[in-house]
Scaffold this motif. Structure first.
Motif, PDB file in Angstrom:
ATOM      1  N   GLY A   1       0.797  -1.216   0.000  1.00 13.84           N
ATOM      2  CA  GLY A   1       0.000   0.000   0.000  1.00 13.84           C
ATOM      3  C   GLY A   1       0.831   1.268   0.000  1.00 13.84           C
ATOM      4  N   SER A   2       0.252   2.346   0.512  1.00 13.56           N
ATOM      5  CA  SER A   2       0.890   3.659   0.430  1.00 13.56           C
ATOM      6  C   SER A   2       2.170   3.757   1.248  1.00 13.56           C
ATOM      7  N   HIS A   3       2.349   2.854   2.222  1.00  9.58           N
ATOM      8  CA  HIS A   3       3.560   2.873   3.038  1.00  9.58           C
ATOM      9  C   HIS A   3       4.547   1.772   2.629  1.00  9.58           C
ATOM     10  N   PHE A   4       4.375   1.228   1.424  1.00 12.50           N
ATOM     11  CA  PHE A   4       5.350   0.259   0.922  1.00 12.50           C
ATOM     12  C   PHE A   4       6.744   0.879   1.024  1.00 12.50           C
ATOM     13  N   CYS A   5       7.704   0.092   1.471  1.00 14.94           N
ATOM     14  CA  CYS A   5       9.033   0.608   1.808  1.00 14.94           C
ATOM     15  C   CYS A   5       9.664   1.436   0.687  1.00 14.94           C
ATOM     16  N   LEU A   6       9.843   2.731   0.936  1.00 18.75           N
ATOM     17  CA  LEU A   6      10.450   3.620  -0.058  1.00 18.75           C
ATOM     18  C   LEU A   6      11.884   3.191  -0.366  1.00 18.75           C
ATOM     19  N   GLY A   7      12.569   2.675   0.639  1.00 22.46           N
ATOM     20  CA  GLY A   7      13.964   2.289   0.464  1.00 22.46           C
ATOM     21  C   GLY A   7      14.159   0.881  -0.072  1.00 22.46           C
ATOM     22  N   ALA A   8      13.098   0.231  -0.538  1.00 21.87           N
ATOM     23  CA  ALA A   8      13.230  -1.143  -1.043  1.00 21.87           C
ATOM     24  C   ALA A   8      14.280  -1.261  -2.146  1.00 21.87           C
ATOM     25  N   PRO A   9      14.297  -0.367  -3.145  1.00 22.79           N
ATOM     26  CA  PRO A   9      15.336  -0.487  -4.180  1.00 22.79           C
ATOM     27  C   PRO A   9      16.752  -0.372  -3.604  1.00 22.79           C
ATOM     28  N   LEU A  10      16.910   0.459  -2.580  1.00 19.82           N
ATOM     29  CA  LEU A  10      18.219   0.614  -1.956  1.00 19.82           C
ATOM     30  C   LEU A  10      18.622  -0.672  -1.230  1.00 19.82           C
ATOM     31  N   ALA A  11      17.691  -1.244  -0.485  1.00 16.25           N
ATOM     32  CA  ALA A  11      17.972  -2.499   0.220  1.00 16.25           C
ATOM     33  C   ALA A  11      18.312  -3.607  -0.770  1.00 16.25           C
ATOM     34  N   LEU A  12      17.573  -3.676  -1.860  1.00 13.84           N
ATOM     35  CA  LEU A  12      17.836  -4.705  -2.874  1.00 13.84           C
ATOM     36  C   LEU A  12      19.221  -4.525  -3.488  1.00 13.84           C
ATOM     37  N   ALA A  13      19.588  -3.280  -3.769  1.00 15.18           N
ATOM     38  CA  ALA A  13      20.905  -3.021  -4.363  1.00 15.18           C
ATOM     39  C   ALA A  13      22.018  -3.464  -3.418  1.00 15.18           C
ATOM     40  N   GLU A  14      21.874  -3.173  -2.133  1.00 16.56           N
ATOM     41  CA  GLU A  14      22.888  -3.580  -1.161  1.00 16.56           C
ATOM     42  C   GLU A  14      22.978  -5.104  -1.072  1.00 16.56           C
ATOM     43  N   LEU A  15      21.832  -5.750  -0.962  1.00 19.22           N
ATOM     44  CA  LEU A  15      21.830  -7.205  -0.819  1.00 19.22           C
ATOM     45  C   LEU A  15      22.340  -7.895  -2.078  1.00 19.22           C
ATOM     46  N   GLN A  16      22.014  -7.340  -3.241  1.00 21.25           N
ATOM     47  CA  GLN A  16      22.499  -7.937  -4.487  1.00 21.25           C
ATOM     48  C   GLN A  16      24.010  -7.789  -4.615  1.00 21.25           C
ATOM     49  N   ALA A  17      24.545  -6.646  -4.186  1.00 21.96           N
ATOM     50  CA  ALA A  17      25.995  -6.444  -4.264  1.00 21.96           C
ATOM     51  C   ALA A  17      26.731  -7.468  -3.403  1.00 21.96           C
ATOM     52  N   MET A  18      26.260  -7.676  -2.184  1.00 22.80           N
ATOM     53  CA  MET A  18      26.947  -8.595  -1.275  1.00 22.80           C
ATOM     54  C   MET A  18      26.670 -10.058  -1.622  1.00 22.80           C
ATOM     55  N   THR A  19      25.403 -10.381  -1.865  1.00 25.21           N
ATOM     56  CA  THR A  19      25.051 -11.765  -2.187  1.00 25.21           C
ATOM     57  C   THR A  19      25.671 -12.188  -3.512  1.00 25.21           C
ATOM     58  N   GLY A  20      25.693 -11.265  -4.472  1.00 21.60           N
ATOM     59  CA  GLY A  20      26.284 -11.571  -5.766  1.00 21.60           C
ATOM     60  C   GLY A  20      27.747 -11.942  -5.647  1.00 21.60           C
ATOM     61  N   MET A  21      28.486 -11.209  -4.826  1.00 23.51           N
ATOM     62  CA  MET A  21      29.903 -11.528  -4.624  1.00 23.51           C
ATOM     63  C   MET A  21      30.063 -12.911  -4.010  1.00 23.51           C
ATOM     64  N   LEU A  22      29.254 -13.226  -3.012  1.00 22.51           N
ATOM     65  CA  LEU A  22      29.370 -14.510  -2.334  1.00 22.51           C
ATOM     66  C   LEU A  22      28.970 -15.662  -3.244  1.00 22.51           C
ATOM     67  N   LEU A  23      27.924 -15.485  -4.060  1.00 19.09           N
ATOM     68  CA  LEU A  23      27.526 -16.530  -4.996  1.00 19.09           C
ATOM     69  C   LEU A  23      28.590 -16.754  -6.064  1.00 19.09           C
ATOM     70  N   GLU A  24      29.222 -15.674  -6.503  1.00 15.40           N
ATOM     71  CA  GLU A  24      30.288 -15.805  -7.505  1.00 15.40           C
ATOM     72  C   GLU A  24      31.439 -16.641  -6.953  1.00 15.40           C
ATOM     73  N   LEU A  25      31.854 -16.341  -5.727  1.00 13.18           N
ATOM     74  CA  LEU A  25      32.932 -17.112  -5.115  1.00 13.18           C
ATOM     75  C   LEU A  25      32.508 -18.550  -4.836  1.00 13.18           C
ATOM     76  N   ALA A  26      31.257 -18.729  -4.428  1.00  8.88           N
ATOM     77  CA  ALA A  26      30.762 -20.089  -4.201  1.00  8.88           C
ATOM     78  C   ALA A  26      30.765 -20.885  -5.500  1.00  8.88           C
ATOM     79  N   GLY A  27      30.422 -20.215  -6.615  1.00  6.84           N
ATOM     80  CA  GLY A  27      30.444 -20.896  -7.905  1.00  6.84           C
ATOM     81  C   GLY A  27      31.846 -21.288  -8.334  1.00  6.84           C
ATOM     82  N   GLU A  28      32.821 -20.496  -7.933  1.00  6.92           N
ATOM     83  CA  GLU A  28      34.213 -20.783  -8.313  1.00  6.92           C
ATOM     84  C   GLU A  28      34.865 -21.811  -7.388  1.00  6.92           C
ATOM     85  N   HIS A  29      34.706 -21.624  -6.085  1.00  4.03           N
ATOM     86  CA  HIS A  29      35.453 -22.420  -5.115  1.00  4.03           C
ATOM     87  C   HIS A  29      34.573 -23.180  -4.123  1.00  4.03           C
ATOM     88  N   GLY A  30      33.312 -22.789  -4.017  1.00  2.00           N
ATOM     89  CA  GLY A  30      32.483 -23.303  -2.940  1.00  2.00           C
ATOM     90  C   GLY A  30      32.711 -22.488  -1.678  1.00  2.00           C
TER      91      GLY A  30
END
Length: 417
Positions: free
Chosen positions: A338-367
């Motif tokens: 609704g009207s109070h849907f988290c305004l900062g959602a795109p920011l939170a997603l960007a942060e989580l994608q940056a960190m999770t993406g790095m960890l998944l990349e390393l997991a794909g290479e080395h585990g």
């Protein structure tokens, strides 16, 4: 409704985190909502743990409000005043959201997040590549502080610990029983928030397009709006993002998705979305009943307190399953509705994608393996106190490389002799 305890490892760890954070409340709530999704608990309010009913409460602004006695807005009004995204309703709220909307577009927040988070994330990746352990809790806290600091215009040389200490200080003041702050508590909270609000004031005065607060000034937004926005983002974004990443990593590990072949097959967006559904860092949100109404057969009185139990509402059959979309009433419910849907959602997603993406990349290479984890006790936002990961294969690769280099050197020495 299902009980809090689950059978898969990821769900069991989530239950442990919730119970470690709120030992009594978690058990009371679990029992209360185990048979039906809407139930009245004397002294607490009406608990809503069903996704359909939760979405109804969050979207029906004629019947439910975020300001007034018992609401979450009422908690922050003594600290921040009446004109804050956290406690506004109606035309004023819609107007301010409209002013801010494109300042938090995915493109803008990615630029901010990339600049602030890249050095920290790259440093963690470098340590993992040489076989060191990395505490994902510390990584997430440093990234969330750096990104919020960049958004509010904090001096980049300010240590992350300054913001983290302020966040921890405010979190320690709030419990499930807190309805509002008295004068002394409000003064302490304002003192803790001064670091972000003063930075926002300076950035607003400079009116530079290089900062979010400067762009806000360029649009003619008042200084008070900049200060209140900085406080709102800080209050809602620092603890939740730093809670979410380690919990997502724990889910990946428990599902066997940090092994090279499995990690390579994961889609980053799916992992983050399912991770947020599974963890839902904002456990609950509050509303006040504006007028008598009924929800799921329960009659609600005017000014009654409604506790929307987001973590409980986002449960579903099965554990952590990236790629299984959350649709219907469940869609994005971890960010509200609704009207109070988290305004900062795109920011939170960007942060989580940056960190999770790095960890998944390393997991794909080395585990990657989780080498230790420990739940934080008696905290407002459920989280790990520690969750460390390591790339065992990185150590083996370094050993082989060192061994090969040593053998090559010995052969060269032999030929020279």
């Amino acid at each position: 409704m299902r009980a809090l305890a689950r059978t898969d490892p990821g769900s069991r760890w989530e239950s442990r985190l919730i119970r470690s954070a709120h030992p009594v409340v978690a058990r009371v709530v679990d029992v209360a909502v185990s048979r039906r999704g809407v139930v009245r608990v004397p002294g607490v309010g009406v608990l809503v743990a069903d996704p359909r009913s939760a979405r109804r409460v969050l979207t029906d602004t004629d019947a439910f409000a975020k300001n007034g006695p018992g609401s979450s807005g009422a908690l922050w009004t003594p600290v921040l005043g009446d004109r804050v995204l956290l406690n506004m309703e109606g035309d004023d709220h819609r107007g301010l959201r409209h002013t801010l909307a494109d300042l938090f577009s995915p493109r803008v927040v990615r630029e901010v997040c990339d600049a602030a988070a890249r050095p920290i994330v790259a440093g963690a990746a470098a340590r993992l590549r040489v076989g060191e352990e990395v505490d994902v809790v510390r990584l997430a806290r440093e990234v969330s502080a750096a990104v919020i600091g960049a958004v509010v215009g904090l001096d980049p040389e300010t240590p992350p610990s300054v913001l983290l200490e302020a966040s921890d200080a405010i979190e320690s003041m709030v419990t499930w029983r807190t309805r509002t702050f008295d004068d002394a508590a409000a003064q302490r909270a304002r003192a803790a928030l001064a670091v972000v609000q003063d930075a926002a004031e300076s950035a607003h005065a400079a009116a530079s397009s290089a900062t979010v607060m400067g762009r806000l000034a360029e649009r003619g937004a008042a200084l008070d709006d900049a200060r209140s926005l900085a406080a709102a983002l800080f209050l809602t974004g620092t603890g939740t993002v730093s809670s979410a990443l380690p919990r997502i990593v724990g889910q990946l590990a428990d599902a066997g998705l940090l092994e090279p072949r499995a990690a390579t097959a994961c889609r980053l967006d799916d992992v983050v979305a399912e991770g947020l559904r599974m963890t839902t860092p904002s456990l609950a949100t509050l509303r006040r009943v504006v007028r008598p109404t009924e929800i799921d057969g329960v009659r609600l009185r005017a000014d009654e307190r409604v506790v929307v139990l987001l973590w409980w509402a986002t449960r579903r059959d099965g554990g952590f399953e990236p790629g299984r979309p959350a649709t219907g009433d469940l869609r994005h419910l971890w960010f509200g509705a609704g009207s109070h849907f988290c305004l900062g959602a795109p920011l939170a997603l960007a942060e989580l994608q940056a960190m999770t993406g790095m960890l998944l990349e390393l997991a794909g290479e080395h585990g990657l393996v989780v080498t230790s984890r420990r739940a934080a006790r008696r905290v407002l936002v459920p989280r790990y106190a520690e969750l460390t990961v390591r790339c065992p294969a990185a150590n083996r690769a370094r050993a082989r490389a060192g061994s090969g280099a040593g053998a090559t050197g010995a052969r060269s020495a032999g030929r020279a002799a």
